[in-house]
Design a protein around this motif. Structure first.
Motif, PDB file in Angstrom:
ATOM      1  N   ILE A 108       4.031   0.511   2.640  1.00 40.19           N
ATOM      2  CA  ILE A 108       5.452   0.566   2.248  1.00 40.19           C
ATOM      3  C   ILE A 108       6.086   1.882   2.709  1.00 40.19           C
ATOM      4  O   ILE A 108       5.510   2.948   2.538  1.00 40.19           O
ATOM      5  CB  ILE A 108       5.584   0.446   0.711  1.00 40.19           C
ATOM      6  N   GLY A 109       7.261   1.743   3.297  1.00 44.16           N
ATOM      7  CA  GLY A 109       8.031   2.927   3.683  1.00 44.16           C
ATOM      8  C   GLY A 109       7.660   3.478   5.041  1.00 44.16           C
ATOM      9  O   GLY A 109       8.309   4.399   5.534  1.00 44.16           O
ATOM     10  N   SER A 110       6.634   2.953   5.635  1.00 47.23           N
ATOM     11  CA  SER A 110       6.181   3.534   6.914  1.00 47.23           C
ATOM     12  C   SER A 110       7.220   3.382   8.014  1.00 47.23           C
ATOM     13  O   SER A 110       7.276   4.181   8.934  1.00 47.23           O
ATOM     14  CB  SER A 110       4.865   2.901   7.339  1.00 47.23           C
ATOM     15  N   PHE A 115       0.873  -1.183   0.000  1.00 50.67           N
ATOM     16  CA  PHE A 115       0.000   0.000   0.000  1.00 50.67           C
ATOM     17  C   PHE A 115       0.904   1.225   0.000  1.00 50.67           C
ATOM     18  O   PHE A 115       1.695   1.430   0.921  1.00 50.67           O
ATOM     19  CB  PHE A 115      -0.879  -0.026   1.249  1.00 50.67           C
ATOM     20  N   ILE A 116       0.803   2.006  -1.067  1.00 52.26           N
ATOM     21  CA  ILE A 116       1.681   3.175  -1.182  1.00 52.26           C
ATOM     22  C   ILE A 116       0.832   4.432  -1.030  1.00 52.26           C
ATOM     23  O   ILE A 116      -0.141   4.644  -1.774  1.00 52.26           O
ATOM     24  CB  ILE A 116       2.410   3.171  -2.539  1.00 52.26           C
ATOM     25  N   ALA A 117       1.201   5.256  -0.043  1.00 52.73           N
ATOM     26  CA  ALA A 117       0.452   6.489   0.217  1.00 52.73           C
ATOM     27  C   ALA A 117       1.366   7.684  -0.013  1.00 52.73           C
ATOM     28  O   ALA A 117       2.537   7.647   0.378  1.00 52.73           O
ATOM     29  CB  ALA A 117      -0.052   6.478   1.650  1.00 52.73           C
ATOM     30  N   ASN A 118       0.813   8.714  -0.665  1.00 50.47           N
ATOM     31  CA  ASN A 118       1.623   9.939  -0.857  1.00 50.47           C
ATOM     32  C   ASN A 118       1.890  10.599   0.484  1.00 50.47           C
ATOM     33  O   ASN A 118       2.958  11.158   0.703  1.00 50.47           O
ATOM     34  CB  ASN A 118       0.880  10.912  -1.774  1.00 50.47           C
ATOM     35  N   THR A 169       3.394  16.365   1.020  1.00 58.05           N
ATOM     36  CA  THR A 169       4.397  15.422   1.558  1.00 58.05           C
ATOM     37  C   THR A 169       5.538  16.146   2.245  1.00 58.05           C
ATOM     38  O   THR A 169       6.213  15.580   3.098  1.00 58.05           O
ATOM     39  CB  THR A 169       4.974  14.546   0.435  1.00 58.05           C
ATOM     40  N   SER A 170       5.746  17.399   1.866  1.00 55.79           N
ATOM     41  CA  SER A 170       6.868  18.140   2.444  1.00 55.79           C
ATOM     42  C   SER A 170       6.471  18.714   3.807  1.00 55.79           C
ATOM     43  O   SER A 170       5.360  19.241   3.972  1.00 55.79           O
ATOM     44  CB  SER A 170       7.266  19.264   1.482  1.00 55.79           C
ATOM     45  N   THR A 171       7.423  18.646   4.740  1.00 56.97           N
ATOM     46  CA  THR A 171       7.143  19.091   6.116  1.00 56.97           C
ATOM     47  C   THR A 171       6.856  20.598   6.149  1.00 56.97           C
ATOM     48  O   THR A 171       7.594  21.387   5.557  1.00 56.97           O
ATOM     49  CB  THR A 171       8.357  18.788   7.015  1.00 56.97           C
ATOM     50  N   PHE A 172       5.824  20.964   6.812  1.00 55.36           N
ATOM     51  CA  PHE A 172       5.405  22.362   7.035  1.00 55.36           C
ATOM     52  C   PHE A 172       4.979  23.116   5.777  1.00 55.36           C
ATOM     53  O   PHE A 172       4.598  24.278   5.860  1.00 55.36           O
ATOM     54  CB  PHE A 172       6.494  23.186   7.738  1.00 55.36           C
ATOM     55  N   GLY A 210      13.666   4.821   7.621  1.00 60.90           N
ATOM     56  CA  GLY A 210      14.194   6.039   8.222  1.00 60.90           C
ATOM     57  C   GLY A 210      14.145   7.225   7.271  1.00 60.90           C
ATOM     58  O   GLY A 210      13.775   8.339   7.652  1.00 60.90           O
ATOM     59  N   GLY A 211      14.486   6.997   6.005  1.00 61.21           N
ATOM     60  CA  GLY A 211      14.568   8.110   5.059  1.00 61.21           C
ATOM     61  C   GLY A 211      13.200   8.531   4.541  1.00 61.21           C
ATOM     62  O   GLY A 211      12.193   7.900   4.821  1.00 61.21           O
ATOM     63  N   THR A 212      13.210   9.668   3.781  1.00 64.22           N
ATOM     64  CA  THR A 212      11.958  10.113   3.171  1.00 64.22           C
ATOM     65  C   THR A 212      11.965   9.662   1.723  1.00 64.22           C
ATOM     66  O   THR A 212      12.883   9.983   0.958  1.00 64.22           O
ATOM     67  CB  THR A 212      11.854  11.654   3.235  1.00 64.22           C
ATOM     68  N   TYR A 213      10.958   8.928   1.379  1.00 60.27           N
ATOM     69  CA  TYR A 213      10.902   8.357   0.032  1.00 60.27           C
ATOM     70  C   TYR A 213       9.647   8.853  -0.684  1.00 60.27           C
ATOM     71  O   TYR A 213       8.588   8.997  -0.061  1.00 60.27           O
ATOM     72  CB  TYR A 213      10.896   6.825   0.094  1.00 60.27           C
ATOM     73  N   THR A 214       9.819   9.085  -1.958  1.00 57.71           N
ATOM     74  CA  THR A 214       8.672   9.492  -2.774  1.00 57.71           C
ATOM     75  C   THR A 214       7.869   8.250  -3.121  1.00 57.71           C
ATOM     76  O   THR A 214       8.328   7.122  -2.938  1.00 57.71           O
ATOM     77  CB  THR A 214       9.140  10.160  -4.077  1.00 57.71           C
ATOM     78  N   SER A 215       6.682   8.493  -3.663  1.00 60.23           N
ATOM     79  CA  SER A 215       5.858   7.357  -4.058  1.00 60.23           C
ATOM     80  C   SER A 215       6.535   6.583  -5.183  1.00 60.23           C
ATOM     81  O   SER A 215       6.318   5.376  -5.334  1.00 60.23           O
ATOM     82  CB  SER A 215       4.459   7.823  -4.472  1.00 60.23           C
ATOM     83  N   HIS A 216       7.404   7.254  -5.938  1.00 64.07           N
ATOM     84  CA  HIS A 216       8.152   6.565  -7.005  1.00 64.07           C
ATOM     85  C   HIS A 216       9.132   5.573  -6.395  1.00 64.07           C
ATOM     86  O   HIS A 216       9.231   4.431  -6.830  1.00 64.07           O
ATOM     87  CB  HIS A 216       8.908   7.587  -7.866  1.00 64.07           C
ATOM     88  N   ASP A 217       9.867   6.067  -5.363  1.00 62.54           N
ATOM     89  CA  ASP A 217      10.809   5.170  -4.673  1.00 62.54           C
ATOM     90  C   ASP A 217      10.075   3.960  -4.092  1.00 62.54           C
ATOM     91  O   ASP A 217      10.530   2.817  -4.188  1.00 62.54           O
ATOM     92  CB  ASP A 217      11.503   5.908  -3.518  1.00 62.54           C
TER      93      ASP A 217
END
Lengths: 499, 331
Positions: free
Chosen positions: B90-92, B59-62, B224-227, B95-102
């Motif tokens: 996925i990715g939850s 399950f990939i979420a933006n 997706t970007s912080t703040f 540690g790193g920040t990944y795009t939906s592409h990654d």
């Protein structure tokens, strides 16, 4: 619960000390052994759990190192392209493939269930891309291997991040698990202390209980034995069924005590009987001695008198006076009886004969005034009776019954058997006796005038006492009188020895 | 000298002593068993090997913090578990920040049995969807669609329908002859969806009040970007020369942020706000009148539909290209 206890108690009941001791030792040893064994298993289980806590982290770290090794070799090969680096690359690929093949990738659990499967698949994907990169490098297709290397690097970073994330998550989980295990170990520690403490207490309790159980009956028996040895034969020996040996000992001891008590009772009775007999014998002897003494006192030197009478009898025969001779013979026989018989016993026949002599002598003195009539059962003549019984009674009849009467005196001697008894009756037709006089004579309280020269010295008291002692009964002699002027009858109840 | 009581103690009632002895022994055994049982129960509480899954879905979420997306995921995860599949967000945990592409690349490389993705209307995403499908991994899009890709199915609301619903809500406000409408959308919202939404909105607005002029403007926000959401809203409220009369927020994060910003900057009542989703915060905003109304898509229904669609595909090899999820207006 109760019936189980009873069943076990019954099982233990009556078994030997050896088995009881073995039972105690085995039970206590078993209790502590089981407790120790269970605790050991639990501790071992916990230790294995502790050992396994960080296994997953170690596996992750190993996998990460292998991936890094492959990627470093790949990068080195692209930069250097040497055979050594190539070999290093393939060796690292071989190593990681080996680990991946044995990796458990089951999708399960609460901590990232799919993570290991993801990592495994991604590494295979990475190795495929890396292989293409190597091929590109070998074919000097720069564009191809550059693009592939870029993708491989991206995948490598994903894998690295995946492993690190999984490692981190598992570490947190494992730390929780470790803390939990630590807490559980702490709890186990307390539990072990409590269980061992309880096992110890039970062991002590069982040992004390069974030791007391085994030794108490022995101690108790020893104390009772000591009391018996001190002369207390009233001690009770309890029935102890707990221990086989003590049970046997108790039973034997109880039986022995009963036997001793019975034996002592028998002995006591025998002693009492013997003492009684002896007492009676002594009294009788004393009475006889007393009678004889009185007789001797009355007749100074009877042997001299007896010899003198014999000489007189011979003289009268010689001078032609036969009646005088018979008279002297009778007197002589009368005294001979008193002198010869020495054992205190006689027969009815001898007593009757003495009475015959006595009345022959009196006939000379009193003539027809006194009549002696006898009716004796000849079969009863051999029956043994005390000596000097009939003559004193007859003498009393004459002195106190007939002499004071005015009419002709009759003395009746009757000896016959009635039922189981032999009746000897001496009766007179004299003045008779009052009830009070009879009672005082029978009770021995009557005092007569012994100064009378008519008495040969043996009184009624002596006769009554000797008869009572001889036959051991008070009613051996009875005196019957219908009153003044009605005569008196003295009846002796002789026990038929033959009967 | 022993007393008769002691005699009884030993000769008449041995079973009582035995009973006590056995009771103590049983207590020890009981205590031991209870303690060990307790320890084992405590230990078994941490046992994590209770469920074994047959397959895994990605399950990939933006924006994995979006409450709407979280609800969709949780519902879908529970539904999947009931069918023996594990649904991984996925990715939850990375540690790193990944795009939906990654995340798509990871899902493909990890060999998932199916992928649920919220496409971002980029060529690259389309390629990744096609790549996954080419590798035999069925892909289902949700929330937004990538109709140009080879995805098996799209599950979500129809943006045309959404535009119509928002139009009806906006019409209920009286803004005179001219009304500036600012629509805040995610950057990832495909252009086609945006156009469809705008068309139906305008159509609905002008259906009755044909003399009123509506100026519609879209503002794409990187959720997706912080703040970035907060900063963008601050700019809209405080720095723009002419602020809009009416704001339509097309996602949960933007709606929540805008509601909080209105209260924080004391701008309540200066602008009409139409939100999206029914989180507690948004419902409170509607209740207080800060937010005029909110439109929500049934997240649970969407989650269930995702799993049902993939299961249908697995079983039959076919599935409807579009599964609609009903919308609801909260006033």
């Amino acid at each position: 619960m109760g019936s189980l206890a009873d069943r076990i108690t019954n099982l233990i009941h009556g078994i030997s000390i050896k088995r009881q001791l073995l039972f105690v030792f085995i039970l206590t040893a078993l209790t502590s052994s089981v407790a120790n064994f269970v605790i050991f298993l639990e501790i071992d289980d916990r230790m294995q759990s502790v050992d396994a806590v960080y296994d997953s982290n170690e596996q992750n770290n190993e996998l990460l190192a292998l991936v890094e090794n492959v990627h470093n070799n790949l990068t080195n090969y692209l930069m250097i392209k040497s055979t050594d680096v190539m070999e290093g690359y393939y060796r690292s690929v071989y190593d990681i493939t080996d680990v991946l093949d044995g990796m458990d990738t089951q999708i399960s659990g609460q901590v990232a269930p799919a993570a290991r499967d993801d990592i495994k698949n991604m590494i295979y994907e990475y190795l495929a891309v890396a292989d293409e990169t190597i091929q590109g490098k070998r074919g000097r297709n720069v564009e191809k291997y550059s693009a592939n290397y870029e993708e491989a690097s991206r995948l490598y970073n994903y894998i690295r991040d995946y492993i690190i994330s999984l490692n981190d998550k598992q570490f947190r989980q494992n730390t929780n698990e470790y803390s939990h295990l630590r807490a559980s170990m702490k709890l186990l520690e307390v539990s072990v202390f409590v269980i061992l403490g309880l096992a110890f207490l039970v062991g002590i309790g069982l040992t004390v209980f069974f030791t007391e159980r085994i030794t108490y009956p022995l101690t108790d028996l020893a104390e009772r034995a000591e009391r018996i040895s001190e002369g207390d034969f009233e001690v009770e020996i309890p029935d102890n069924k707990w221990t086989y040996e003590v049970n046997i000992l108790s039973k034997a001891f109880a039986e022995m005590l009963v036997s001793i008590k019975a034996y002592m009772a028998r002995e006591k009775k025998n002693l009492e009987t013997q003492r009684d007999l002896r007492e009676r014998e002594l009294t009788m002897e004393a009475e006889i001695k007393e009678a004889r003494l009185k007789y001797f006192q009355a007749q100074v030197n009877p042997h001299f008198l007896f010899n003198t009478l014999n000489a007189g009898m011979q003289l009268s025969m010689f001078e032609g006076a036969p009646r005088t001779g018979v008279f002297l013979k009778n007197v002589s026989e009368f005294f001979r009886y008193n002198i010869n018989k020495d054992d205190g016993e006689s027969t009815i026949g001898e007593e009757v004969a003495l009475l015959d002599y006595y009345f022959e002598i009196l006939k000379v003195r009193f003539g027809d005034v006194l009549e002696y009539v006898k009716d004796v059962d000849e079969d009863l003549l051999p029956v043994r009776i005390p000596k000097m019984i009939l003559q004193p009674i007859a003498e009393n009849c004459i002195n106190h019954g007939i002499r004071e009467a005015e009419q002709k005196g009759y003395i009746y001697l009757t000896v016959y058997k009635r039922d189981e008894e032999i009746i000897i009756s001496i009766a007179d037709n004299g003045v008779g006796m009052s009830r009070e006089l009879i009672d005082s004579i029978l009770q021995g309280t009557y005092v007569r005038d012994d100064s009378s020269n008519e008495n040969n010295g043996v009184g009624m008291n002596s006769v009554i006492n000797r008869l009572r002692l001889y036959y051991n009964r008070d009613d051996v002699l009875e005196i019957v009188s219908e009153g003044p002027g009605q005569g008196t009858e003295v009846i002796i109840h002789v026990q038929d020895n033959a009967g | 000298m022993k007393t008769s009581k002691q005699k009884n103690h030993f000769n008449d009632k041995p079973s009582r002593i035995m009973t006590i002895g056995m009771a103590v022994t049983l207590i020890i055994i009981g205590v031991t068993v209870l303690v060990l049982l307790f320890l084992n129960i405590s230990e078994s509480g941490k046992d994590d090997t209770d469920v074994i899954y047959d397959r895994k879905y990605a399950f990939i979420a933006n924006d994995k913090d979006d409450a709407f997306v979280v609800e969709v995921y949780n519902t879908a995860k529970a539904e999947a578990a009931g069918k023996g599949a594990y649904l991984e967000l996925i990715g939850s945990e990375l540690g790193g920040t990944y795009t939906s592409h990654d995340l798509m690349i990871m899902a493909i490389a990890s060999g998932y049995d199916a992928i649920f993705v919220e496409p971002d209307d980029t060529r690259e995403m389309t390629d990744l969807i096609n790549r996954a499908v080419a590798k035999g991994i069925p892909v289902i899009t949700y929330m937004t669609d990538d109709a140009n890709s080879d995805r098996q199915c799209y599950i979500g609301s129809n943006f045309y329908l959404l535009g119509k619903e928002y139009g009806e809500s906006v019409k209920m406000t009286d803004r005179g002859d001219e009304c500036d409408i600012l629509i805040l959308i995610k950057e990832s919202l495909p252009v086609t969806s945006r156009n469809s939404f705008q068309t139906s909105l305008m159509s609905e607005l002008t259906s009755d009040k044909k003399d009123c002029t509506y100026n519609v403007e879209f503002e794409a926000i990187d959720t997706t970007s912080t703040f970035s959401v907060e900063e963008k809203i601050r700019d809209i409220l405080l720095h723009e020369e002419k602020s809009a009369d009416l704001i339509i927020c097309m996602d949960e994060i933007t709606t929540t942020s805008f509601y909080k910003a209105l209260v924080d900057y004391n701008k309540v009542g200066t602008v009409d706000v139409f939100g999206y989703y029914n989180s507690d915060t948004i419902l409170k905003g509607v209740e207080r009148g800060v937010i005029n109304s909110s439109i929500t898509v049934d997240a649970s229904e969407m989650g269930k539909s995702c799993i049902n669609a993939i299961e249908e595909y697995r079983e039959s090899g076919y599935v409807s290209e579009y599964v609609s999820v009903p919308v609801q207006i909260i006033r």
